[in-house]
Scaffold this motif. Structure first.
Motif, PDB file in Angstrom:
ATOM      1  N   PRO A 236       8.253 -20.659   7.228  1.00 19.65           N
ATOM      2  CA  PRO A 236       7.265 -19.832   6.521  1.00 19.65           C
ATOM      3  C   PRO A 236       6.316 -19.069   7.434  1.00 19.65           C
ATOM      4  N   GLY A 237       6.182 -19.486   8.706  1.00 21.84           N
ATOM      5  CA  GLY A 237       5.263 -18.813   9.610  1.00 21.84           C
ATOM      6  C   GLY A 237       5.827 -17.571  10.261  1.00 21.84           C
ATOM      7  N   ASN A 238       7.128 -17.345  10.152  1.00 24.49           N
ATOM      8  CA  ASN A 238       7.759 -16.180  10.755  1.00 24.49           C
ATOM      9  C   ASN A 238       7.347 -14.912  10.017  1.00 24.49           C
ATOM     10  N   VAL A 239       7.115 -13.820  10.749  1.00 21.82           N
ATOM     11  CA  VAL A 239       6.636 -12.596  10.116  1.00 21.82           C
ATOM     12  C   VAL A 239       7.664 -12.023   9.139  1.00 21.82           C
ATOM     13  N   PHE A 240       8.961 -12.159   9.451  1.00 16.43           N
ATOM     14  CA  PHE A 240       9.967 -11.650   8.525  1.00 16.43           C
ATOM     15  C   PHE A 240       9.978 -12.466   7.236  1.00 16.43           C
ATOM     16  N   THR A 241       9.777 -13.776   7.351  1.00 17.18           N
ATOM     17  CA  THR A 241       9.672 -14.605   6.151  1.00 17.18           C
ATOM     18  C   THR A 241       8.448 -14.201   5.339  1.00 17.18           C
ATOM     19  N   GLN A 242       7.340 -13.933   6.026  1.00 15.85           N
ATOM     20  CA  GLN A 242       6.125 -13.526   5.326  1.00 15.85           C
ATOM     21  C   GLN A 242       6.319 -12.180   4.622  1.00 15.85           C
ATOM     22  N   ILE A 243       7.009 -11.251   5.284  1.00 14.73           N
ATOM     23  CA  ILE A 243       7.294  -9.959   4.650  1.00 14.73           C
ATOM     24  C   ILE A 243       8.149 -10.160   3.404  1.00 14.73           C
ATOM     25  N   ALA A 244       9.207 -10.975   3.526  1.00 11.88           N
ATOM     26  CA  ALA A 244      10.123 -11.186   2.404  1.00 11.88           C
ATOM     27  C   ALA A 244       9.414 -11.848   1.224  1.00 11.88           C
ATOM     28  N   THR A 245       8.644 -12.884   1.493  1.00 13.26           N
ATOM     29  CA  THR A 245       8.003 -13.605   0.391  1.00 13.26           C
ATOM     30  C   THR A 245       6.845 -12.802  -0.200  1.00 13.26           C
ATOM     31  N   PHE A 246       6.080 -12.125   0.653  1.00  6.63           N
ATOM     32  CA  PHE A 246       4.943 -11.362   0.135  1.00  6.63           C
ATOM     33  C   PHE A 246       5.400 -10.213  -0.759  1.00  6.63           C
ATOM     34  N   PHE A 247       6.351  -9.412  -0.285  1.00  5.93           N
ATOM     35  CA  PHE A 247       6.775  -8.265  -1.084  1.00  5.93           C
ATOM     36  C   PHE A 247       7.610  -8.688  -2.288  1.00  5.93           C
ATOM     37  N   SER A 248       8.248  -9.862  -2.226  1.00  9.86           N
ATOM     38  CA  SER A 248       8.911 -10.387  -3.425  1.00  9.86           C
ATOM     39  C   SER A 248       7.875 -10.733  -4.491  1.00  9.86           C
ATOM     40  N   ARG A 249       6.802 -11.404  -4.075  1.00 12.55           N
ATOM     41  CA  ARG A 249       5.723 -11.707  -5.031  1.00 12.55           C
ATOM     42  C   ARG A 249       5.113 -10.416  -5.570  1.00 12.55           C
ATOM     43  N   MET A 250       4.914  -9.455  -4.693  1.00  9.85           N
ATOM     44  CA  MET A 250       4.330  -8.183  -5.123  1.00  9.85           C
ATOM     45  C   MET A 250       5.202  -7.523  -6.187  1.00  9.85           C
ATOM     46  N   ALA A 251       6.528  -7.549  -5.967  1.00 12.93           N
ATOM     47  CA  ALA A 251       7.430  -6.921  -6.934  1.00 12.93           C
ATOM     48  C   ALA A 251       7.369  -7.619  -8.287  1.00 12.93           C
ATOM     49  N   LEU A 252       7.090  -8.910  -8.286  1.00 14.80           N
ATOM     50  CA  LEU A 252       7.044  -9.670  -9.534  1.00 14.80           C
ATOM     51  C   LEU A 252       5.758  -9.449 -10.319  1.00 14.80           C
ATOM     52  N   VAL A 253       4.706  -8.996  -9.671  1.00 15.27           N
ATOM     53  CA  VAL A 253       3.421  -8.834 -10.365  1.00 15.27           C
ATOM     54  C   VAL A 253       2.960  -7.388 -10.391  1.00 15.27           C
ATOM     55  N   SER A 254       3.828  -6.459  -9.985  1.00 13.56           N
ATOM     56  CA  SER A 254       3.398  -5.056  -9.880  1.00 13.56           C
ATOM     57  C   SER A 254       3.592  -4.351 -11.215  1.00 13.56           C
ATOM     58  N   PHE A 255       2.732  -4.655 -12.163  1.00 13.79           N
ATOM     59  CA  PHE A 255       2.700  -3.950 -13.438  1.00 13.79           C
ATOM     60  C   PHE A 255       1.684  -2.813 -13.339  1.00 13.79           C
ATOM     61  N   GLY A 256       2.012  -1.676 -13.943  1.00 17.85           N
ATOM     62  CA  GLY A 256       1.045  -0.593 -14.013  1.00 17.85           C
ATOM     63  C   GLY A 256       1.249   0.520 -13.023  1.00 17.85           C
ATOM     64  N   GLY A 257       2.350   0.515 -12.299  1.00 15.30           N
ATOM     65  CA  GLY A 257       2.638   1.635 -11.417  1.00 15.30           C
ATOM     66  C   GLY A 257       2.199   1.412  -9.977  1.00 15.30           C
ATOM     67  N   ALA A 258       2.491   2.416  -9.150  1.00 15.45           N
ATOM     68  CA  ALA A 258       2.299   2.281  -7.711  1.00 15.45           C
ATOM     69  C   ALA A 258       0.832   2.113  -7.324  1.00 15.45           C
ATOM     70  N   TYR A 259      -0.079   2.822  -7.990  1.00 17.02           N
ATOM     71  CA  TYR A 259      -1.482   2.744  -7.589  1.00 17.02           C
ATOM     72  C   TYR A 259      -2.025   1.322  -7.781  1.00 17.02           C
ATOM     73  N   ALA A 260      -1.618   0.668  -8.867  1.00 21.11           N
ATOM     74  CA  ALA A 260      -2.066  -0.707  -9.089  1.00 21.11           C
ATOM     75  C   ALA A 260      -1.452  -1.641  -8.058  1.00 21.11           C
ATOM     76  N   ALA A 261      -0.165  -1.478  -7.777  1.00 22.92           N
ATOM     77  CA  ALA A 261       0.502  -2.362  -6.811  1.00 22.92           C
ATOM     78  C   ALA A 261      -0.058  -2.169  -5.410  1.00 22.92           C
ATOM     79  N   LEU A 262      -0.358  -0.940  -5.037  1.00 25.83           N
ATOM     80  CA  LEU A 262      -0.850  -0.679  -3.685  1.00 25.83           C
ATOM     81  C   LEU A 262      -2.247  -1.266  -3.465  1.00 25.83           C
ATOM     82  N   ALA A 263      -3.019  -1.416  -4.529  1.00 31.94           N
ATOM     83  CA  ALA A 263      -4.314  -2.090  -4.385  1.00 31.94           C
ATOM     84  C   ALA A 263      -4.104  -3.535  -3.948  1.00 31.94           C
TER      85      ALA A 263
END
Length: 287
Positions: free
Chosen positions: A191-218
């Motif tokens: 979990p400490g590897n940067v690639f693992t952090q990228i994969a898990t973070f953006f996966s979570r982001m994709a799961l909660v990104s309701f409302g379009g790009a401006y909301a997700a980018l916040a």
């Protein structure tokens, strides 16, 4: 078209690509959906990757830095204007304005995680709708029902159970290539590897990104800048400038964030290779 757009807005992930995938599926089935979805993001992927290389190699050169500064200023004005227009069209009542104000205070003053704010706002809207509804929900029109039956095909109407099984199988098949690299990184790199952090973070982001790009980018700005420290606030605006002025959806900014995270944190002998893989990984788990 509006029915499909509204449905995609309710789904997690980038709704513009989902709509393009749906249109491709209507035209040519699964193959059409795959082609439409991939080609929708391919020009932006290539453009942002090229600009990311240019940014880290020549970002300090005077003429390049000046160009990015101009993009940053223009994009800030675009974002502010978009927020104002969206606000005027959607905040039509005092409760809506109160929810928006509470969300702003929660994320700006208290640093509450974005997913919690989205869930709380959804719960508030659901509760308000339950109070406001005094009669039975409106029935869909005969024309809409006919359109749905035509789009789903005769086999869906004749055998709904088989259609549901087919849809479930398609979802599982699509889920495997998304989850597999994330699981492999967790198991092999930790979990400490940067690639693992990228994969898990953006996966979570994709799961909660309701409302379009401006909301997700916040949410991305809050986590990538303040929590992970992958890039500075000004660099986040640079990424927005790249995405706003290149083909493809605005959410392609995430590829730039993943690129900088791996470029700076991977510790590889070739940081450009690490950055390229980080940007591609962020794009993969997002879309």
């Amino acid at each position: 078209f509006l029915h499909a757009l509204n449905f995609c807005m309710l789904l997690p992930g980038p709704e513009a690509q989902q709509l393009a995938t749906y249109v491709g599926w209507l035209l040519h089935g699964a193959r059409g959906g795959l082609v439409a979805g991939l080609l929708f993001i391919l020009p932006g992927l290539v453009s942002i990757m090229a600009l990311s290389w240019l940014y880290v190699l020549f970002g300090e050169v005077g003429i390049v830095a000046a160009a990015f500064f101009g993009l940053k200023a223009a994009v800030l004005a675009i974002v502010l204007q978009a927020v104002a227009r969206i606000g005027r069209r959607t905040l039509r009542s005092a409760p809506m304005a109160a929810v928006a104000a509470a969300a702003f205070v929660a994320i700006f003053a208290f640093g509450i995680p974005f997913p919690a704010i989205v869930l709380a706002a959804g719960a508030a809207g659901f509760a308000a709708a339950g109070i406001a509804v005094t009669g039975p929900p409106p029935r869909p029109s005969v024309a809409h029902l006919a359109d749905a039956e035509a789009l789903l095909g005769a086999e869906a109407g004749a055998a709904p159970a088989a259609a549901r099984r087919s849809a479930l199988l398609a979802g599982v098949i699509a889920l495997v290539p998304w989850v597999t690299p994330v699981a492999m990184l967790l198991l092999l790199a930790g979990p400490g590897n940067v690639f693992t952090q990228i994969a898990t973070f953006f996966s979570r982001m994709a799961l909660v990104s309701f409302g379009g790009a401006y909301a997700a980018l916040a949410y991305v700005a809050q986590q990538a800048v303040e929590t992970h420290g992958w890039l500075a606030p000004g660099e986040m605006l640079d990424g927005l400038g790249m995405a706003e002025t290149t083909p493809g959806p605005l959410i392609m900014t995430l590829q730039f964030v993943g690129f900088l995270a791996a470029y700076r944190e991977a510790g590889w002998a070739s940081p450009l290779l690490a950055g390229t893989l980080g940007g591609l990984l962020a794009t993969w788990v997002t879309f």
